[in-house]
Write an enzyme that holds these catalytic residues in place. Sequence first.
Site, PDB file in Angstrom:
ATOM      1  N   ASP A  27       0.851  -1.190   0.000  1.00 36.50           N
ATOM      2  CA  ASP A  27       0.000   0.000   0.000  1.00 36.50           C
ATOM      3  C   ASP A  27       0.888   1.241   0.000  1.00 36.50           C
ATOM      4  O   ASP A  27       1.900   1.285   0.723  1.00 36.50           O
ATOM      5  CB  ASP A  27      -0.893   0.036   1.247  1.00 36.50           C
ATOM      6  N   ASP A  29       0.317   4.106   1.246  1.00 38.22           N
ATOM      7  CA  ASP A  29       0.200   4.951   2.437  1.00 38.22           C
ATOM      8  C   ASP A  29       0.845   4.352   3.687  1.00 38.22           C
ATOM      9  O   ASP A  29       0.646   4.850   4.789  1.00 38.22           O
ATOM     10  CB  ASP A  29      -1.261   5.301   2.712  1.00 38.22           C
ATOM     11  N   TRP A  89     -12.828   0.319  -2.421  1.00 40.93           N
ATOM     12  CA  TRP A  89     -11.962  -0.013  -1.294  1.00 40.93           C
ATOM     13  C   TRP A  89     -12.483  -1.233  -0.556  1.00 40.93           C
ATOM     14  O   TRP A  89     -13.651  -1.302  -0.182  1.00 40.93           O
ATOM     15  CB  TRP A  89     -11.883   1.181  -0.335  1.00 40.93           C
ATOM     16  N   GLU A  92     -10.134  -7.078  -1.181  1.00 39.63           N
ATOM     17  CA  GLU A  92      -9.161  -7.788  -2.027  1.00 39.63           C
ATOM     18  C   GLU A  92      -8.070  -8.472  -1.210  1.00 39.63           C
ATOM     19  O   GLU A  92      -7.608  -9.552  -1.575  1.00 39.63           O
ATOM     20  CB  GLU A  92      -8.560  -6.854  -3.078  1.00 39.63           C
ATOM     21  N   ASP A  93      -7.661  -7.882  -0.096  1.00 42.60           N
ATOM     22  CA  ASP A  93      -6.633  -8.505   0.748  1.00 42.60           C
ATOM     23  C   ASP A  93      -7.167  -9.770   1.422  1.00 42.60           C
ATOM     24  O   ASP A  93      -6.459 -10.775   1.521  1.00 42.60           O
ATOM     25  CB  ASP A  93      -6.149  -7.534   1.818  1.00 42.60           C
ATOM     26  N   MET A 119       1.070   4.802   9.098  1.00 42.09           N
ATOM     27  CA  MET A 119       0.103   5.031   8.027  1.00 42.09           C
ATOM     28  C   MET A 119       0.013   6.534   7.798  1.00 42.09           C
ATOM     29  O   MET A 119      -0.247   7.297   8.729  1.00 42.09           O
ATOM     30  CB  MET A 119      -1.266   4.472   8.388  1.00 42.09           C
ATOM     31  N   HIS A 122      -4.799  10.324   4.948  1.00 42.16           N
ATOM     32  CA  HIS A 122      -5.196  11.033   3.732  1.00 42.16           C
ATOM     33  C   HIS A 122      -6.691  10.870   3.525  1.00 42.16           C
ATOM     34  O   HIS A 122      -7.318   9.992   4.123  1.00 42.16           O
ATOM     35  CB  HIS A 122      -4.423  10.483   2.525  1.00 42.16           C
ATOM     36  N   ARG A 124      -9.881   9.703   1.353  1.00 44.90           N
ATOM     37  CA  ARG A 124     -10.130   8.640   0.382  1.00 44.90           C
ATOM     38  C   ARG A 124     -10.276   9.274  -0.998  1.00 44.90           C
ATOM     39  O   ARG A 124     -10.969  10.260  -1.172  1.00 44.90           O
ATOM     40  CB  ARG A 124     -11.392   7.855   0.744  1.00 44.90           C
TER      41      ARG A 124
END
Length: 172
Positions: A27, A29, A89, A92-93, A119, A122, A124
């Site tokens: 990722d 971020d 979002w 998928e993980d 992290m 931010h 989205r």
Amino acid sequence: FNRAKLLNVGYLEALKDFEWKCFIFHDVDLVPENDHNLYVCAKHPKHLVVGRNATGYKLRYKGYFGGVTAMTKEQFHQVNGFSNTYWGWGGEDDDLRIRVELQKMKIIRPPPEVARYTMVFHQRDSGNEINKDRMKLLKQTSQVWRKDGLNSCFYKTLSIERLHLYVNVTVD
């Protein structure tokens, strides 16, 4: 936005340039805090994020396999990569974790004091709203993983820009 399909594209495009043996799916971020958290593959798929500042440096939930993962070419191929169906979002993980578990692979992690990340907070991105279908899709993983993944990752390459530290691949 389809993070999982883009990671499949990155894998497939990278293999056109070199016979890579290890892939780190990361990722953007998350910033590692400990340089003893080695970005290398192992005998088993490796989850590199045990804790991060946003979760009090604890695993987000039992079975969490997101953020930063390391898999060999063979491991990723064996699970047929990521699903291409997760738009927006989330999910998928967990889908990848299910694929790993279906192949009877063990997920390993570095010690919590090593696998720490910051992290970067931010907003989205627009086009990356929460995937409201993710739970329904996760229930189907065991039935669809053989047909949905690397072997069904079709895309059109719009441009490839080779820079000193990275390659930027733009696809449609």
